[in-house]
Design a protein around this motif. Structure first.
Motif, short mmCIF file in Angstrom:
data_model
loop_
_atom_site.label_atom_id
_atom_site.label_comp_id
_atom_site.label_asym_id
_atom_site.label_seq_id
_atom_site.Cartn_x
_atom_site.Cartn_y
_atom_site.Cartn_z
N GLY A 167 27.09 53.03 3.84
CA GLY A 167 26.40 53.18 4.23
C GLY A 167 26.53 54.90 5.00
N LEU A 168 27.20 55.83 4.32
CA LEU A 168 27.64 56.88 4.64
C LEU A 168 26.72 57.53 4.29
CD1 LEU A 168 31.69 56.01 5.16
CD2 LEU A 168 29.69 56.18 6.82
N PRO A 169 26.57 59.13 3.93
CA PRO A 169 25.83 59.46 3.35
C PRO A 169 26.77 59.79 2.60
CG PRO A 169 26.78 60.87 5.26
CD PRO A 169 27.52 59.31 5.32
N PRO A 216 40.28 65.96 1.93
CA PRO A 216 38.95 66.36 1.44
C PRO A 216 38.81 66.34 0.88
CG PRO A 216 40.29 68.55 1.93
CD PRO A 216 41.35 67.65 2.31
N CYS A 217 39.32 66.15 -0.13
CA CYS A 217 38.37 65.47 -1.58
C CYS A 217 38.56 63.68 -1.08
CB CYS A 217 39.98 65.44 -2.68
SG CYS A 217 39.96 67.01 -3.44
N LEU A 218 39.51 62.97 -0.66
CA LEU A 218 39.08 61.90 -0.08
C LEU A 218 38.09 61.89 0.77
CD1 LEU A 218 42.90 60.43 0.74
CD2 LEU A 218 40.96 59.91 -1.62
N VAL A 219 37.99 62.64 1.97
CA VAL A 219 36.64 62.62 3.08
C VAL A 219 35.18 62.30 1.85
CG1 VAL A 219 35.94 63.12 5.48
CG2 VAL A 219 38.66 62.99 4.62
N PHE A 220 35.67 63.65 1.44
CA PHE A 220 34.20 63.80 1.13
C PHE A 220 33.48 63.77 -0.36
CE2 PHE A 220 34.77 66.67 4.86
CZ PHE A 220 33.24 66.37 5.45
N GLY A 221 34.99 64.00 -0.95
CA GLY A 221 34.06 63.70 -2.66
C GLY A 221 34.55 62.09 -2.56
N THR A 222 34.48 61.07 -2.11
CA THR A 222 34.44 59.82 -2.58
C THR A 222 33.07 59.45 -2.11
OG1 THR A 222 37.02 59.17 -2.29
CG2 THR A 222 35.11 57.56 -2.25
N ASP A 223 31.67 58.69 -3.09
CA ASP A 223 30.73 58.18 -2.57
C ASP A 223 31.13 56.88 -1.68
OD1 ASP A 223 28.59 57.14 -2.89
OD2 ASP A 223 27.97 56.84 -4.71
N ARG A 224 30.44 56.68 -0.52
CA ARG A 224 31.00 55.54 -0.15
C ARG A 224 29.47 55.34 0.45
NH1 ARG A 224 35.66 58.20 1.93
NH2 ARG A 224 37.71 56.91 1.47
N THR A 225 28.47 55.60 -0.17
CA THR A 225 27.10 55.49 0.24
C THR A 225 26.69 53.80 0.54
OG1 THR A 225 26.16 55.83 -2.05
CG2 THR A 225 26.25 58.12 -0.22
#
Length: 137
Positions: free
Chosen positions: A34-36, A22-31
């Protein structure tokens, strides 16, 4: 619109692998892709550092109060299916659920959700090789 708040529950004895997902999926800024963006928070029942099952020590910045604002609560694993779920965690999960937060169990984390009483009448999937004794429900 505020970024969705995602919390992951860490605990003493957690597997670094299970916590890292979950740290990799939600904790990394991938804006930039185009991801939220998410307001990601790691929390624990215990204050102070926790120790992983691989010998790492992790400083966890949030307590279970972080669940009170979370849109998504993730339990990435669980430590011992034979021990009862701590009441403080069951209560925090229950409050988040009643408020409408999405409660997610990864792998053995599903058993913690069941122990909190949040799966009543619902179907859930978890690894087939894991069985739960009647006293664990």
């Amino acid at each position: 619109m505020a970024d969705p708040i995602v919390t992951v529950i860490a605990f003493d004895g957690i597997s670094p692998f299970h916590l890292s997902v979950p740290c990799l999926v939600f904790g990394t800024d991938r804006t930039r892709l185009g991801l939220p963006r998410f307001d990601f928070r790691v929390c624990a029942m215990e204050e102070g550092p926790i120790h992983t099952d691989a010998g790492l020590t992790i400083a966890v910045p949030h307590g279970l109060a972080a669940l009170d604002d979370a849109d998504i609560v993730i339990i990435p694993s669980w430590k011992d299916l034979e021990d009862p779920l701590p009441a403080v965690l069951a209560e925090a999960l229950g409050r988040a659920h009643r408020r409408g937060a999405l409660i997610v169990g990864l792998c053995l984390g599903t058993f913690a959700i069941a122990a909190a009483g949040l799966l009543g009448g619902r179907k859930a999937a978890t690894p087939a090789e894991v069985t739960m004794s009647p006293s664990s429900t």
